[in-house]
Design an enzyme around this catalytic site. Structure first.
Site, PDB file in Angstrom:
ATOM      1  N   GLU A 187      -4.029  -5.569  -2.887  1.00  0.00           N
ATOM      2  CA  GLU A 187      -3.243  -6.779  -2.698  1.00  0.00           C
ATOM      3  C   GLU A 187      -3.404  -7.330  -1.293  1.00  0.00           C
ATOM      4  O   GLU A 187      -3.627  -6.585  -0.345  1.00  0.00           O
ATOM      5  CB  GLU A 187      -1.750  -6.462  -2.870  1.00  0.00           C
ATOM      6  CG  GLU A 187      -1.376  -6.101  -4.266  1.00  0.00           C
ATOM      7  CD  GLU A 187       0.117  -5.884  -4.406  1.00  0.00           C
ATOM      8  OE1 GLU A 187       0.880  -6.301  -3.528  1.00  0.00           O
ATOM      9  OE2 GLU A 187       0.503  -5.297  -5.421  1.00  0.00           O
ATOM     10  N   CYS A 204       5.576  -4.291  -1.080  1.00  0.00           N
ATOM     11  CA  CYS A 204       4.304  -3.578  -1.108  1.00  0.00           C
ATOM     12  C   CYS A 204       3.926  -3.052  -2.479  1.00  0.00           C
ATOM     13  O   CYS A 204       4.651  -2.269  -3.065  1.00  0.00           O
ATOM     14  CB  CYS A 204       4.383  -2.380  -0.177  1.00  0.00           C
ATOM     15  SG  CYS A 204       4.306  -2.862   1.489  1.00  0.00           S
TER      16      CYS A 204
HETATM   17  N1  SAH Z   1       1.199   2.573   5.491  1.00  0.00           N
HETATM   18  C1  SAH Z   1       1.564   1.614   6.470  1.00  0.00           C
HETATM   19  C2  SAH Z   1       1.323   0.174   6.061  1.00  0.00           C
HETATM   20  C3  SAH Z   1       1.753  -0.233   4.669  1.00  0.00           C
HETATM   21  S1  SAH Z   1       3.488  -0.465   4.377  1.00  0.00           S
HETATM   22  C4  SAH Z   1       2.989   1.819   6.889  1.00  0.00           C
HETATM   23  O1  SAH Z   1       3.650   2.694   6.348  1.00  0.00           O
HETATM   24  O2  SAH Z   1       3.462   1.152   7.799  1.00  0.00           O
HETATM   25  C5  SAH Z   1       3.905  -1.921   5.228  1.00  0.00           C
HETATM   26  C6  SAH Z   1       5.397  -2.081   5.371  1.00  0.00           C
HETATM   27  O3  SAH Z   1       6.044  -2.431   4.130  1.00  0.00           O
HETATM   28  C7  SAH Z   1       6.041  -0.792   5.853  1.00  0.00           C
HETATM   29  O4  SAH Z   1       6.907  -1.005   6.906  1.00  0.00           O
HETATM   30  C8  SAH Z   1       6.719  -0.343   4.589  1.00  0.00           C
HETATM   31  O5  SAH Z   1       7.683   0.579   4.894  1.00  0.00           O
HETATM   32  C9  SAH Z   1       7.197  -1.663   3.987  1.00  0.00           C
HETATM   33  N2  SAH Z   1       7.686  -1.546   2.606  1.00  0.00           N
HETATM   34  C10 SAH Z   1       7.235  -0.765   1.619  1.00  0.00           C
HETATM   35  N3  SAH Z   1       8.015  -0.826   0.523  1.00  0.00           N
HETATM   36  C11 SAH Z   1       9.004  -1.715   0.799  1.00  0.00           C
HETATM   37  C12 SAH Z   1      10.149  -2.200   0.083  1.00  0.00           C
HETATM   38  N4  SAH Z   1      10.416  -1.797  -1.165  1.00  0.00           N
HETATM   39  N5  SAH Z   1      10.947  -3.090   0.710  1.00  0.00           N
HETATM   40  C13 SAH Z   1      10.682  -3.508   1.977  1.00  0.00           C
HETATM   41  N6  SAH Z   1       9.623  -3.083   2.696  1.00  0.00           N
HETATM   42  C14 SAH Z   1       8.793  -2.185   2.120  1.00  0.00           C
END
Ligand code: SAH
Length: 342
Positions: A90, A332
């Site tokens: 994505e 995400c």
């Molecule tokens: N692996 C890396 C980058 C991908 S996640 C990391 O962990 O930073 C990118 C961002 O989206 C992260 O801060 C993650 O915690 C957030 N994220 C993932 N799932 C989410 C959700 N359900 N609601 C809000 N943010 C989310």
């Protein structure tokens, strides 16, 4: 077929020379691909037709195909791409006043299985090549009418778990012959891979670092993010202090507020305690995006405000992220998840 984006300018110059062509064509090719968004060698009119044919036979500019697209009422656009081996990733365009941010993926799937995140639900598939990272940027740039100003590695995957390819892509995104996006407009976001953060501090690159923290209590954080068992808070914070000391760069701590999990006053107190002596830190609060499969939801407005106010009063720099793309499964991995299930 080889991906031309895997080649540096120097490597492309050498390649052209070996094909009996002047090296300076390499700069034309770079300009057409990275600045003008060409996806076909035949568009590069300054090259002789025979060379265009040779290049088309040997190299591809992009291997992405669009599998799905969702447009939010707030103009956030989410893309699901299919890679040459049918894996899907994505990417998102997030327009805001004065900037257009491209959010890109670094891996197909993810190993880290954070339990609020849809990306890890179907496990890890593979690392993306530098070229596959760059072609997301290329696509987003074209789709935004050339207006892309910022890049964040906040799509699927853990960028510091695919370090070499991500850094190779970052250098080209930043390079004046590449996408020419300033280093300070490129953000790497990590779940806290300490060896990767240590390598990053020696790169001599002014990029932004975001740490997905989400809790400042080891027990809670380990529950939310299994990676905390390997790299617990104490070691992670020590690493962050070293990073800021070495680079003099601010670290942003991402903190998703999740109802009944990490959003009460005690959680805010722990967070303030860990961050108060960390110079150059910023906290970015993100109300959780609901993910039905994971049974998570954001806390109420009042609790969010109480949390934020506590941190401000403790002297910390804190922002509340505007929720974007709420109507298009923006969290995400959600669009990808929809397809992986089918
Ligand atoms: N692996 C890396 C980058 C991908 S996640 C990391 O962990 O930073 C990118 C961002 O989206 C992260 O801060 C993650 O915690 C957030 N994220 C993932 N799932 C989410 C959700 N359900 N609601 C809000 N943010 C989310």
């Amino acid at each position: 077929m080889q991906d031309i984006k895997e080649l540096s300018l120097k490597e492309l110059e050498d390649k052209l020379f070996s094909l009996g062509n002047p090296k300076y064509y390499a700069r034309d090719i770079f300009r057409w691909i990275y600045q003008k968004g060409a996806l076909d060698f035949n568009r590069i009119s300054s090259l002789p037709a025979t060379l265009r044919e040779k290049l088309s036979a040997e190299f591809r500019i992009t291997g992405l195909t669009l599998a799905d697209k969702q447009v939010s009422s707030d103009r956030t656009v989410k893309f699901l791409f299919e890679l040459v081996d049918k894996n899907r990733v994505e990417a998102v365009i997030i327009p805001a006043p004065g900037r257009v941010t491209g959010c890109i993926s670094s891996q197909a799937g993810c190993k880290f299985a954070c339990n609020f995140c849809a990306s890890g639900l179907k496990g890890f598939k593979r690392n993306l090549s530098a070229g596959e990272i760059l072609e997301q940027v290329l696509y987003l740039k074209n789709a935004s009418g050339g207006k892309l100003t910022h890049i964040v590695f906040m799509g699927t995957g853990e960028p510091l778990d695919n370090y070499d390819n991500v850094l190779k892509a970052v250098r080209l995104i930043n390079s004046p012959q590449g996408f020419n996006i300033g280093a300070r407009r490129i953000t790497i976001s990590t779940c806290g891979i300490i060896p990767g953060i240590k390598r990053l501090q020696d790169e001599d690159l002014q990029i932004e670092l975001s740490i997905s923290l989400h809790s400042a209590q080891d027990k809670v954080r380990s529950r939310l993010m299994p990676v905390n068992n390997k790299y617990p808070l104490g070691e992670l914070m020590k690493c962050c202090r070293e990073y800021t000391a070495k680079t003099n760069r601010q670290i942003t701590f991402e903190y998703i507020l999740i109802r009944d999990l990490n959003a009460d006053l005690a959680a805010a107190q722990s967070l303030a305690a860990w961050l108060k002596d960390l110079k150059l830190a910023k906290i970015n609060l993100i109300p959780a995006n609901a993910v039905a499969e994971l049974k998570i939801s954001p806390p109420g407005r009042a609790q969010i405000n109480t949390f934020k106010t506590y941190l401000s009063k403790a002297g910390l720099t804190v922002t509340l992220r505007r929720e974007r793309g709420q109507d298009i499964s923006a969290a995400c991995g959600q669009l990808r998840l929809k397809y992986e299930k089918n």
